[in-house]
Each structure stands twice: as structure tokens, then as C-alpha cells.
Design an enzyme around this catalytic site. Sequence first.
Site, PDB file in Angstrom:
ATOM      1  N   GLU A   1     -44.928 -33.140 -15.157  1.00 55.60           N
ATOM      2  CA  GLU A   1     -45.557 -32.343 -14.106  1.00 55.60           C
ATOM      3  C   GLU A   1     -45.682 -33.155 -12.825  1.00 55.60           C
ATOM      4  O   GLU A   1     -45.914 -34.365 -12.850  1.00 55.60           O
ATOM      5  CB  GLU A   1     -46.952 -31.886 -14.548  1.00 55.60           C
TER       6      GLU A   1
ATOM      7  N   GLU B   1     -54.248 -27.674 -23.720  1.00 53.16           N
ATOM      8  CA  GLU B   1     -53.021 -27.675 -22.925  1.00 53.16           C
ATOM      9  C   GLU B   1     -52.541 -29.120 -22.842  1.00 53.16           C
ATOM     10  O   GLU B   1     -53.333 -30.022 -22.584  1.00 53.16           O
ATOM     11  CB  GLU B   1     -53.343 -27.142 -21.510  1.00 53.16           C
TER      12      GLU B   1
END
Length: 323
Positions: A141, A136
Site C-alpha cells: 500500500e 484487515e
Amino acid sequence: MHTGYALFALSPFYYFVTTSAHFILKDTFIGQDFMHGFNWETFDDPTHGRVNFVNQSVAVQANLSFASATSFIMRADDLNVVPPSARGRNSVRITSHNSYADSMIVVDVKHIPEGCGTWPAFWTLSKAGPWPQGGEIDIIEGANSQPQNMASLHTTSGCSVAQNRSQTGLAVSTACDASVNNNQGCGTSFSKPGSYGSQFNIMGGGWYVMQRTAQDGISVYFWSRNDARVPAVVKYGAPLIVLDPTWGAPEAYFPKDSCDYSTHFDAHQIIFDLTFCGDWAGNTFASSNCGKGTCEDFVNTNPKAFVNAYWEIDSLRVYTPLL
Ligand SMILES: *[C@@H]1O[C@H](CO)[C@@H](O)[C@H](O)[C@H]1NC(C)=O
Ligand SMILES: *[C@@H]1O[C@H](CO)[C@@H](O)[C@H](O)[C@H]1NC(C)=O
Ligand SMILES: *[C@@H]1O[C@H](CO)[C@@H](O)[C@H](O)[C@H]1NC(C)=O
């Protein structure tokens, strides 16, 4: 192609770059392209957010997803109080149909979801999985009122990064293995101003670039809207991008020295999502100046707090290495 390559071979930068630093445009997403190129996911949020991911027809009907000729918007429901018995606040999580291995992803973002309780992410995830197999890569974020972006990797065991490496951001954690440190991953906090949240939005957004190759590992670059140093090829969506030294060091760099690239990363799909509370925003809510109650109560009862909880994307371009 060969003519183009010969030209680059003559450039003074040639000795600093390798063939894998030449990328050719593969897919472009602007406006309606997102409606056709992505799937609106409806499963329960794997990160336990106070969210109800809706499908494309519901999202379009409620204007939680909106495309014009020049932009694409994804937002949270900012009109309704959410009953405690409901799954959560309506929002969107979209995944690209296409997947990409070695690549460069260039995204021009006007607005990032901001505010208490929010946890937006722009990231890529192994299509084959199951997570964390195939890896990932979190490009954009953050949670709540966090001022800076955090880029991270989450992998199977045997992947770490050095504390000190050629990046302008600050290494917050160095173990990428998802099975340690409660899946914190290896994250780098950005140092340029305006990389996330309200400051990003006030400054008009900007450009994020993620480059991943077996040769050079994984890098994430960021330029704010008015940063004169943004490369023209990034700003204008050039059909061919050659990485050169004028780009400078990336904000986040994950070299392959202590993380074998081919063991930990395969072809990834691209994801945009916006969740609330959950494993990250829920845990930092109390320390984020968001009031005394729980994150879940805040999300349920304050629809107007989510007026600025939206993504506005001008363009997304995916490039693959020119071999
Ligand atoms: C989308 O979700 C709504 C509400 O759950 C459901 O009624 C509808 O059938 C779904 N549409 C599609 C195309 O799956
Ligand atoms: C849907 O959202 C877009 C973008 O914010 C806005 O321009 C448009 O007016 C909205 N449409 C409706 C019907 O509210
Ligand atoms: C970090 O790396 C740079 C360049 O390799 C070196 O000059 C510097 O001393 C290192 N800093 C630490 C704290 O190890």
C-alpha cells in the site's frame, strides 16, 4: 505427506521452525484465473476516493482488466477527462471468491500503479466483518510519490505492537485499533530499496509474501526482482513451502504478544484495488510534489497522468498450513 514431513524433520533447520511453518499450495491465480476467481466490486469507495469502480464486463470492454496466458493487468482509465459530476475516474477493485484463515500468500508483481493521486493496495479483509471485526491486513500500500511500501493492520480494540521488534522495516505507528489515530492502523515502512512506486517498477517488480498463523502472528516479506536472496520456493511457486532461517527477518512483523490473533483475525478475502485521492492520497497530495491544485481536479483533468497507474500480476499463490 508424512514422508515429506519426515524429510523436513531431518533437516538442520528443523529446530528453528515449527509444524505451522510448512505450507502447501491451495490456490493458484495466473492470467484468466483472476477473471474466474475474483469479483469486480462496483460500490462507492469506502475510503472516499475520486474513483468509479466498474464491473468486469465494463473493465474488460475498456481494457481496464486484461488477462493473457502469463499475466493479469488492472488499470485506471488513462484516456478520458472525468466530469466533476461523475463518480470518479474509472478503475478496478477485485475481491477473491475464496477466503483464507491461517495461510501464506505469495504474489509475483511486475508493476504497481504509480503517480500523483494514486492509492493502490493489495490487502486482505475479513469476509464476515463488519469492518474492522475480523481484521484487515494491508500487504502492499502507498499513495502519490511515496518511495517505500507500508504494511499495516487495522483491527478492533485491544491490538497493538511494540515499537522495537524483529523486522527490517521501521514501525511508523503501533496502535492497530482502527478507532484511534483516525484509523491510521499499525504500519511498518519498508527499508529494502524498490518496495513501492516508480522504483519498484524500474527494478522490475518483485515478490511479496504474507504469512499469518495463530502460532507466529503476521509477517510480510519482500524481495525485489534481482535480489539474489529471494527463496527459490517463492520465486518458482513451489507446491510446498517451508519457512527457514535463510529467509531472514520479515520487513514487517506483527507478533501476537499484545494482539490476540484469534480475537482479531478470521478468514480473509484477498483484494487488489486502485483508488485516487480519498482519505490517504488526497491528504498527502499537497505535500507530494504533485502541483498546486486539488487532488480531485488533478485526477479529473489529467488522463495521461494515469498511463502508469496499473497493476501487472504474474502470479498469486495461496498456501495453507500443512498440519
Ligand atoms: C456493468 O455495468 C454497466 C454500466 O454500469 C451496466 O450497464 C451493465 O449492466 C453491468 N453488467 C453487469 C453484468 O452487471
Ligand atoms: C489491452 O491491454 C493489454 C495490456 O496492456 C495490451 O497488450 C493490449 O494490446 C490491449 N488491448 C487493446 C485492444 O488495446
Ligand atoms: C530492540 O531490540 C533489540 C533486540 O531485542 C535490542 O538489542 C535493542 O537494544 C532494542 N532497541 C531499543 C531501542 O529498545
